[in-house]
Design an enzyme around this catalytic site. Structure first.
Site, PDB file in Angstrom:
ATOM      1  N   ASP A  16       0.830  -1.213   0.000  1.00 30.07           N
ATOM      2  CA  ASP A  16       0.000   0.000   0.000  1.00 30.07           C
ATOM      3  C   ASP A  16       0.864   1.261   0.000  1.00 30.07           C
ATOM      4  O   ASP A  16       1.966   1.269   0.546  1.00 30.07           O
ATOM      5  CB  ASP A  16      -0.909  -0.025   1.242  1.00 30.07           C
ATOM      6  CG  ASP A  16      -2.125   0.869   1.081  1.00 30.07           C
ATOM      7  OD1 ASP A  16      -2.383   1.365  -0.042  1.00 30.07           O
ATOM      8  OD2 ASP A  16      -2.824   1.076   2.084  1.00 30.07           O
ATOM      9  N   HIS A  33       2.427   3.455  -8.975  1.00 32.24           N
ATOM     10  CA  HIS A  33       2.220   2.028  -9.269  1.00 32.24           C
ATOM     11  C   HIS A  33       3.418   1.479 -10.056  1.00 32.24           C
ATOM     12  O   HIS A  33       3.861   0.353  -9.822  1.00 32.24           O
ATOM     13  CB  HIS A  33       0.932   1.828 -10.065  1.00 32.24           C
ATOM     14  CG  HIS A  33      -0.301   2.226  -9.309  1.00 32.24           C
ATOM     15  ND1 HIS A  33      -0.516   1.851  -8.004  1.00 32.24           N
ATOM     16  CD2 HIS A  33      -1.389   2.970  -9.653  1.00 32.24           C
ATOM     17  CE1 HIS A  33      -1.672   2.346  -7.579  1.00 32.24           C
ATOM     18  NE2 HIS A  33      -2.218   3.034  -8.565  1.00 32.24           N
ATOM     19  N   LEU A 127      10.497 -20.619  -4.296  1.00 33.14           N
ATOM     20  CA  LEU A 127       9.511 -19.693  -3.717  1.00 33.14           C
ATOM     21  C   LEU A 127       8.206 -19.834  -4.480  1.00 33.14           C
ATOM     22  O   LEU A 127       8.203 -19.911  -5.709  1.00 33.14           O
ATOM     23  CB  LEU A 127      10.010 -18.246  -3.855  1.00 33.14           C
ATOM     24  CG  LEU A 127       9.061 -17.153  -3.341  1.00 33.14           C
ATOM     25  CD1 LEU A 127       9.016 -17.138  -1.811  1.00 33.14           C
ATOM     26  CD2 LEU A 127       9.491 -15.765  -3.843  1.00 33.14           C
TER      27      LEU A 127
HETATM   28  C1  IPE Z   1      -5.709  -2.748  -0.450  1.00 34.97           C
HETATM   29  O1  IPE Z   1      -5.315  -1.433  -0.499  1.00 34.97           O
HETATM   30  C2  IPE Z   1      -5.461  -3.409  -1.752  1.00 34.97           C
HETATM   31  C3  IPE Z   1      -4.075  -3.402  -2.214  1.00 34.97           C
HETATM   32  C4  IPE Z   1      -3.024  -2.988  -1.586  1.00 34.97           C
HETATM   33  C5  IPE Z   1      -3.904  -3.958  -3.498  1.00 34.97           C
HETATM   34  P1  IPE Z   1      -6.347  -0.231  -0.619  1.00 34.97           P
HETATM   35  O2  IPE Z   1      -5.515   0.987  -0.604  1.00 34.97           O
HETATM   36  O3  IPE Z   1      -7.245  -0.433  -1.778  1.00 34.97           O
HETATM   37  O4  IPE Z   1      -7.199  -0.400   0.715  1.00 34.97           O
HETATM   38  P2  IPE Z   1      -8.070   0.636   1.539  1.00 34.97           P
HETATM   39  O5  IPE Z   1      -9.113   1.168   0.608  1.00 34.97           O
HETATM   40  O6  IPE Z   1      -7.147   1.726   1.983  1.00 34.97           O
HETATM   41  O7  IPE Z   1      -8.615  -0.150   2.683  1.00 34.97           O
HETATM   42  C1  IPE Z   2      -1.629   0.196  -3.401  1.00 27.94           C
HETATM   43  O1  IPE Z   2      -1.395   1.568  -3.393  1.00 27.94           O
HETATM   44  C2  IPE Z   2      -1.825  -0.353  -4.790  1.00 27.94           C
HETATM   45  C3  IPE Z   2      -3.217  -0.652  -5.104  1.00 27.94           C
HETATM   46  C4  IPE Z   2      -4.227  -0.617  -4.288  1.00 27.94           C
HETATM   47  C5  IPE Z   2      -3.483  -1.047  -6.477  1.00 27.94           C
HETATM   48  P1  IPE Z   2      -2.590   2.604  -3.407  1.00 27.94           P
HETATM   49  O2  IPE Z   2      -2.944   2.902  -4.818  1.00 27.94           O
HETATM   50  O3  IPE Z   2      -3.701   2.130  -2.562  1.00 27.94           O
HETATM   51  O4  IPE Z   2      -1.899   3.860  -2.766  1.00 27.94           O
HETATM   52  P2  IPE Z   2      -2.531   4.878  -1.717  1.00 27.94           P
HETATM   53  O5  IPE Z   2      -3.042   4.074  -0.580  1.00 27.94           O
HETATM   54  O6  IPE Z   2      -3.629   5.602  -2.422  1.00 27.94           O
HETATM   55  O7  IPE Z   2      -1.395   5.762  -1.344  1.00 27.94           O
HETATM   56 MG    MG Z   3      -4.123   2.344  -0.596  1.00 28.66          MG
END
Ligand code: IPE
Ligand code: IPE
Ligand code: MG
Length: 243
Positions: A16, A33, A127
């Site tokens: 995240d 990303h 792995l």
């Molecule tokens: C969870 O992250 C999914 C991934 C990291 C792929 P999100 O950023 O979507 O989750 P919430 O919305 O903060 O709970």
């Molecule tokens: C995690 O990073 C990747 C996905 C959920 C695809 P985020 O896109 O959720 O990044 P933040 O949480 O908005 O910073």
């Molecule tokens: Mg996120």
């Protein structure tokens, strides 16, 4: 960790913070990303040396479909590109890749790239890398229950048969395996519908580091924290004398 040591840990990571990483630099979220994909490679390389034999990475939740279309398209392009470009390297590293999550809503190109990567890496034993894409733990639990019921089986099912059904719901031959350590980056402290069954006794390690900045040393620090925990599974602390 010595080379002879047998790896036994199932680590799961909620990757995240990509969006915040980019926004902090005045860049579009998709740049985060793209940078995050590089972190995936570093984590996969580091995992076997940290005692991990199975690494489950949360890449896209079933709730992420609500995001803006351009962000979703960019993510799907990244999945496609990396599934194709990393396959040979995964084979060289002895990594077996599999997708967990729904495939039918992914673009055809991503489905095909995933199937090719899974086939090419099937012999990997160092792995097991599980990529959770269009993943929802709750949906999988419901599918496992549906499957048991539609096979004419009658409750009570028992944990083992349920774990087997959950494994099948993910497209795997093995029962759903418990997670030993769940790591989430970016400071958020929630599961976001990830591995609800498998995390029953997982140790949770949260770090403020944003995923694109998460490096091998951060990963090692998380694993040290995990190894320092006293896993009790309901028993008394190991420091308590019997009696
Ligand atoms: C969870 O992250 C999914 C991934 C990291 C792929 P999100 O950023 O979507 O989750 P919430 O919305 O903060 O709970
Ligand atoms: C995690 O990073 C990747 C996905 C959920 C695809 P985020 O896109 O959720 O990044 P933040 O949480 O908005 O910073
Ligand atoms: Mg996120």
């Amino acid at each position: 960790m010595s080379a002879q040591q047998v790896n036994t840990v199932h680590a799961a990571v909620i990757m995240d913070g990509n969006g915040r990483w980019a926004q902090a630099r005045g860049l579009p979220r998709t740049f985060g990303h793209r940078e995050g994909a590089k972190t995936v490679r570093r984590a996969v390389e580091a995992a076997p040396n940290l005692g991990i034999d199975t690494l489950t990475l949360y890449a896209f939740s079933s709730d992420n479909w609500v995001r803006p279309k351009p962000e979703i398209s960019a993510l799907m392009r990244l999945f496609h590109r990396h599934l194709r470009s990393e396959t040979a390297e995964l084979v060289d590293m002895g990594v077996r890749l599999s997708l967990v999550g729904r495939r039918d809503r992914l673009p055809r190109k991503v489905q095909d790239a995933a199937a090719s990567a899974e086939e090419a890496t099937a012999g990997g034993t160092r792995l097991h890398l599980r990529l959770a894409i269009d993943y929802s733990a709750r949906d999988l639990l419901v599918r496992a229950a549906d499957e048991l019921a539609s096979n004419g089986l009658r409750p009570p099912f028992g944990r083992d048969s349920f774990a087997e059904a959950l494994g099948r719901a993910m497209g795997e031959d093995e029962p759903a395996r418990d997670v030993d350590v769940l790591i989430r980056t970016s400071g958020e402290q929630r599961l976001s519908d990830f591995l609800l069954w498998e995390c029953a006794y997982a140790e949770f390690v949260f770090t403020d580091r944003l995923w694109p900045d998460f490096d091998a040393e951060d990963f090692a620090a998380c694993m040290r924290e995990f190894r320092g925990r006293d896993r009790r599974y309901g028993a008394c602390p190991s420091s308590v004398a019997a009696g």
